[in-house]
Design a protein around this motif. Sequence first.
Motif, PDB file in Angstrom:
ATOM      1  N   ALA A   1      36.741  42.911  36.116  1.00 19.67           N
ATOM      2  CA  ALA A   1      37.413  43.713  37.134  1.00 19.67           C
ATOM      3  C   ALA A   1      38.890  43.345  37.212  1.00 19.67           C
ATOM      4  CB  ALA A   1      36.744  43.492  38.491  1.00 19.67           C
ATOM      5  N   GLU A   2      39.202  42.061  37.005  1.00 19.28           N
ATOM      6  CA  GLU A   2      40.585  41.608  37.072  1.00 19.28           C
ATOM      7  C   GLU A   2      41.434  42.242  35.975  1.00 19.28           C
ATOM      8  OE1 GLU A   2      38.132  38.600  39.216  1.00 19.28           O
ATOM      9  OE2 GLU A   2      37.915  39.806  37.412  1.00 19.28           O
ATOM     10  N   GLY A   3      40.856  42.388  34.774  1.00 18.26           N
ATOM     11  CA  GLY A   3      41.587  43.041  33.689  1.00 18.26           C
ATOM     12  C   GLY A   3      41.426  44.548  33.706  1.00 18.26           C
ATOM     13  N   GLY A   4      40.238  45.029  34.080  1.00 15.58           N
ATOM     14  CA  GLY A   4      39.984  46.460  34.080  1.00 15.58           C
ATOM     15  C   GLY A   4      40.878  47.223  35.028  1.00 15.58           C
ATOM     16  N   SER A   5      41.270  46.593  36.143  1.00 19.39           N
ATOM     17  CA  SER A   5      42.159  47.272  37.077  1.00 19.39           C
ATOM     18  C   SER A   5      43.499  47.584  36.421  1.00 19.39           C
ATOM     19  CB  SER A   5      42.365  46.413  38.328  1.00 19.39           C
ATOM     20  OG  SER A   5      42.920  45.159  37.990  1.00 19.39           O
ATOM     21  N   ALA A   6      43.984  46.690  35.563  1.00 16.63           N
ATOM     22  CA  ALA A   6      45.254  46.938  34.871  1.00 16.63           C
ATOM     23  C   ALA A   6      45.116  48.101  33.887  1.00 16.63           C
ATOM     24  CB  ALA A   6      45.700  45.679  34.138  1.00 16.63           C
ATOM     25  N   TRP A   7      43.984  48.178  33.181  1.00 17.88           N
ATOM     26  CA  TRP A   7      43.763  49.301  32.274  1.00 17.88           C
ATOM     27  C   TRP A   7      43.699  50.617  33.049  1.00 17.88           C
ATOM     28  CZ3 TRP A   7      44.102  49.360  27.121  1.00 17.88           C
ATOM     29  CH2 TRP A   7      44.067  48.146  26.447  1.00 17.88           C
ATOM     30  N   ALA A   8      43.066  50.613  34.223  1.00 22.56           N
ATOM     31  CA  ALA A   8      42.997  51.826  35.034  1.00 22.56           C
ATOM     32  C   ALA A   8      44.370  52.232  35.553  1.00 22.56           C
ATOM     33  CB  ALA A   8      42.032  51.622  36.203  1.00 22.56           C
ATOM     34  N   VAL A   9      45.244  51.262  35.796  1.00 23.20           N
ATOM     35  CA  VAL A   9      46.611  51.568  36.223  1.00 23.20           C
ATOM     36  C   VAL A   9      47.378  52.251  35.090  1.00 23.20           C
ATOM     37  CG1 VAL A   9      48.833  50.466  36.722  1.00 23.20           C
ATOM     38  CG2 VAL A   9      46.820  49.849  38.047  1.00 23.20           C
ATOM     39  N   ILE A  10      47.205  51.763  33.879  1.00 17.97           N
ATOM     40  CA  ILE A  10      47.877  52.373  32.729  1.00 17.97           C
ATOM     41  C   ILE A  10      47.299  53.759  32.434  1.00 17.97           C
ATOM     42  CG2 ILE A  10      48.331  52.127  30.252  1.00 17.97           C
ATOM     43  CD1 ILE A  10      49.946  50.241  31.969  1.00 17.97           C
ATOM     44  N   HIS A  11      45.996  53.925  32.711  1.00 15.15           N
ATOM     45  CA  HIS A  11      45.322  55.212  32.492  1.00 15.15           C
ATOM     46  C   HIS A  11      44.795  55.697  33.843  1.00 15.15           C
ATOM     47  CE1 HIS A  11      45.394  54.576  28.106  1.00 15.15           C
ATOM     48  NE2 HIS A  11      45.123  53.317  28.392  1.00 15.15           N
TER      49      HIS A  11
ATOM     50  N   ARG B   1      38.354  32.296  36.933  1.00 16.20           N
ATOM     51  CA  ARG B   1      37.087  32.983  37.148  1.00 16.20           C
ATOM     52  C   ARG B   1      37.339  34.488  37.191  1.00 16.20           C
ATOM     53  NH1 ARG B   1      31.952  31.354  36.267  1.00 16.20           N
ATOM     54  NH2 ARG B   1      30.456  32.094  37.819  1.00 16.20           N
ATOM     55  N   VAL B   2      36.520  35.257  36.475  1.00 21.05           N
ATOM     56  CA  VAL B   2      36.624  36.711  36.508  1.00 21.05           C
ATOM     57  C   VAL B   2      35.259  37.300  36.830  1.00 21.05           C
ATOM     58  CG1 VAL B   2      38.579  36.867  34.926  1.00 21.05           C
ATOM     59  CG2 VAL B   2      36.261  36.881  34.008  1.00 21.05           C
ATOM     60  N   HIS B   3      35.268  38.513  37.345  1.00 25.44           N
ATOM     61  CA  HIS B   3      34.053  39.198  37.778  1.00 25.44           C
ATOM     62  C   HIS B   3      33.962  40.517  37.020  1.00 25.44           C
ATOM     63  CE1 HIS B   3      35.631  36.668  40.993  1.00 25.44           C
ATOM     64  NE2 HIS B   3      34.372  36.404  41.285  1.00 25.44           N
ATOM     65  N   MET B   4      32.796  40.808  36.509  1.00 26.47           N
ATOM     66  CA  MET B   4      32.648  41.961  35.646  1.00 26.47           C
ATOM     67  C   MET B   4      32.530  43.249  36.456  1.00 26.47           C
ATOM     68  SD  MET B   4      33.007  40.118  33.130  1.00 26.47           S
ATOM     69  CE  MET B   4      33.059  41.438  31.938  1.00 26.47           C
ATOM     70  N   GLY B   5      33.056  44.310  35.876  1.00 27.84           N
ATOM     71  CA  GLY B   5      33.014  45.620  36.512  1.00 27.84           C
ATOM     72  C   GLY B   5      32.988  46.699  35.450  1.00 27.84           C
ATOM     73  N   LEU B   6      33.160  47.933  35.879  1.00 25.18           N
ATOM     74  CA  LEU B   6      33.156  49.082  34.979  1.00 25.18           C
ATOM     75  C   LEU B   6      34.425  49.899  35.206  1.00 25.18           C
ATOM     76  CD1 LEU B   6      29.480  50.372  35.407  1.00 25.18           C
ATOM     77  CD2 LEU B   6      30.375  48.995  33.519  1.00 25.18           C
ATOM     78  N   VAL B   7      35.073  50.278  34.109  1.00 25.61           N
ATOM     79  CA  VAL B   7      36.147  51.262  34.179  1.00 25.61           C
ATOM     80  C   VAL B   7      35.533  52.596  33.783  1.00 25.61           C
ATOM     81  CG1 VAL B   7      38.383  51.978  33.307  1.00 25.61           C
ATOM     82  CG2 VAL B   7      37.909  49.558  33.660  1.00 25.61           C
ATOM     83  N   VAL B   8      35.680  53.596  34.663  1.00 23.31           N
ATOM     84  CA  VAL B   8      34.960  54.859  34.527  1.00 23.31           C
ATOM     85  C   VAL B   8      35.950  56.013  34.597  1.00 23.31           C
ATOM     86  CG1 VAL B   8      33.133  56.294  35.542  1.00 23.31           C
ATOM     87  CG2 VAL B   8      32.959  53.802  35.644  1.00 23.31           C
ATOM     88  N   PRO B   9      35.791  57.037  33.753  1.00 23.14           N
ATOM     89  CA  PRO B   9      36.613  58.244  33.937  1.00 23.14           C
ATOM     90  C   PRO B   9      36.405  58.825  35.331  1.00 23.14           C
ATOM     91  CG  PRO B   9      35.463  58.302  31.818  1.00 23.14           C
ATOM     92  CD  PRO B   9      34.910  57.130  32.573  1.00 23.14           C
ATOM     93  N   ASP B  10      37.475  59.315  35.936  1.00 23.36           N
ATOM     94  CA  ASP B  10      37.384  59.823  37.306  1.00 23.36           C
ATOM     95  C   ASP B  10      36.260  60.842  37.470  1.00 23.36           C
ATOM     96  OD1 ASP B  10      39.439  58.234  38.108  1.00 23.36           O
ATOM     97  OD2 ASP B  10      40.957  59.812  38.185  1.00 23.36           O
ATOM     98  N   ALA B  11      36.062  61.673  36.464  1.00 26.49           N
ATOM     99  CA  ALA B  11      35.049  62.722  36.573  1.00 26.49           C
ATOM    100  C   ALA B  11      33.633  62.168  36.611  1.00 26.49           C
ATOM    101  CB  ALA B  11      35.190  63.700  35.407  1.00 26.49           C
ATOM    102  N   LYS B  12      33.438  60.905  36.216  1.00 23.80           N
ATOM    103  CA  LYS B  12      32.094  60.330  36.155  1.00 23.80           C
ATOM    104  C   LYS B  12      31.838  59.283  37.236  1.00 23.80           C
ATOM    105  CE  LYS B  12      31.682  61.062  31.144  1.00 23.80           C
ATOM    106  NZ  LYS B  12      31.409  60.461  29.825  1.00 23.80           N
ATOM    107  N   VAL B  13      32.787  59.103  38.155  1.00 21.41           N
ATOM    108  CA  VAL B  13      32.629  58.085  39.190  1.00 21.41           C
ATOM    109  C   VAL B  13      31.394  58.361  40.044  1.00 21.41           C
ATOM    110  CG1 VAL B  13      33.624  57.187  41.324  1.00 21.41           C
ATOM    111  CG2 VAL B  13      35.034  57.386  39.294  1.00 21.41           C
TER     112      VAL B  13
END
Length: 735
Positions: A647-657, A562-574
């Motif tokens: 959110a489960e996958g997006g957190s990994a992308w945010a870690v890389i970026h 099960r995964v839950h949807m979220g948003l990956v956002v540039p820091d300047a737009k949080v």
Amino acid sequence: MLQRLPFWPRGVGNQCLLMLVVGALLGSLLPSSAGWLDPVGVIFLQVSQIVVMPYLICQLIVGLGKLSQASLRQLLSNGTVVLIGIWVLGGLFVLLLPLSLPQLVYSGFFYSQIFRTPADPDLLRTYIPDNIFTALAADNFPASVLFSAVLGVLLQSMDNRGDLLPALEVIRGVFERLNKLVVKIIPYGILALSAKAFASLSLEQLIRIQGFFQLSLLALVGLSLLLAGLLVALTPLDLGAIWRISRGPLALTASSANLLIALPMLVENLREELGRCPAAQARPERAAEAARELAPLVSIGFSLPSLGQVVSLLFLPFAGWYMDKPLGTAGTLRMLATGIPASVAGIKSVVRQELQKAGLPLDLRQLIDLNGVWLYRVEKVLALEGLVVLGVLVYMQAIGALRLRPLRLLLSLVSALGLTGALALGSRAALAQALGGTYSNDRKLLALSPLVAGPAPASLAGPRAEAVTLQAIVRRGVLRVGLREDGLPWAYRNSAGRLVGYDVDLMQTLARSLGVRLEVLRAPLSQLESLLDQQRIDMAVGGIQVSPQRALRHRISRGYQRVHMGLVVPDAKVGFIQDLQGRRLGRPLEIAVSDQQAITPELRDQIARSLAGPQGQLTVNLIPIASKDAFFSPQGQRSFDALFTSAEGGSAWAVIHPRTTLLASFQDAIANDVVILVAGDDPTLVAYIDTWLAREQSRGLMDRLFRHWILVQDDVRADALEPGPAAPPAENGQG
């Protein structure tokens, strides 16, 4: 028994300090000692909690009830002035200390509490509960103090109060004697509590957010020096007298992180030490009345925002620094104006509303939990120091002993602020050097190794079209799997160049169950679906989510994660994204989506409602992109406001970026299942996969994979997934 020993110090304060040191040594050097000392700490805390509330309630009612109206007005006016001064002083430290923080780059891994939303502070119900007895049972001290203070004021204005006061005085005397019994066991309670605290202290946690530790430590040192200097400059007390007032309550508060149980000792210490002042002895009647005011004053001061709670708001400027989005002077002042009144409900309660107002990710609340061992102690110790200042200054004003000594005041200010400034500059330089190049979560993610033992999967080159059935796969001896190219952390190449990830381990385990080799091919999702149509691959994985369109086009396994949807956002737009509630944006919100089949009018409307609220007017454009990498390119960061992903996958992308942030904007309202896409039309193959997935889920395979690849926890042993003997597929598909 200990009292008979030659080294046992006289005075509860010195005994508390000794046992604090002994407990710290035991907890650090012999952590196992915390286990057998724990019952002592529990008994002490429970007994203290039982005694302290009725003791202070009686002190409030009797103390306020005995005062004259003139004394009551003077107490409230003087106390209010001192409290406001304490809040202003704490606010100045919150405003200035974040300047000592160097620049930081950080992004964290997914964590399971990201969707938890604490209730907003309700100050009205905090102070005015439905039932005063429920408030007493729940240790709601502000409500109990307000109720008792109102009773004391009403009693003070009654003509026949003399009929009730003697009886209340007897009750107060009983609780005073009971409290003195509890005082005798305080050193032993401190021993147990300090041993437990130091046994659980994690140096790794402190290093992880050492910037906040630095701010708290600077605030503690600077305010302690400044407050002590102010008392010496404004009152007849010397540093020795201030230390004798503070040492016992300080040791108890530091070891237990509980100021409430130290209040009776603080009141008694204030009465004893202030009564020795020559000015008090010169005016015994006024001194006696001022001494009676101490318990109500301290209780009321405790129920209002304390110095420690004000200084705890340092977490908000720290959070802005942590996200490379400083609050600035104006933002910090706005935060203090709303945060100080709400801080009485506790830092956890007030942080959510202030993070949202400041446009900072709400998931930063987890940092409070990570550092609760020492954070709450700093808060309570500073709150104790504020109460000492409140009690001393109001008492001295009442007996006419306040005198401004300009030279002492100047020396105190210069020494306290000078030392704090020097420490701030030194710690800034040290922290900048310590943090230089220390961001390592991206390297940690890319360094992960497979949980499944064995060689890396072979590459599938030039796959041919052939029938996809269970028997064909077994006969061929190869399971052909397509991996989504932007499937981090489900499938990606680690720093060693090996294909790894949640789904890679899953497919390795499935191949072993089938008794075949695993060969993989990486490609964009749209290409994988075409290869499935052509039966050039048997399956496709990589964090692929179920959709009705896919169900029409391919065979789909049961959901296995099960995964839950979220948003990956540039820091300047949080802040911009989190501040859309009820406002008109004036342009469409541009959200990139790497899975075109997820784009539906219903999803567009749901995102708009979640971000802007039911009254908001927000237009959302869901724009398909070929790969998530397009969003993280410089052009993508300029063109898009956010990336819609799990959110489960997006957190990994945010870690890389790390210049981007994962926002759980929808909480758990938008969720989906990750599935395996299967080529061909063989129901036996799908039945086998579904049965195998159900069995492995019950055995805990998915839990271990989730902890390793999504949570990136170190407690998953690599040999946990050592393969057993391969289970040959049954002819009827019921594996």
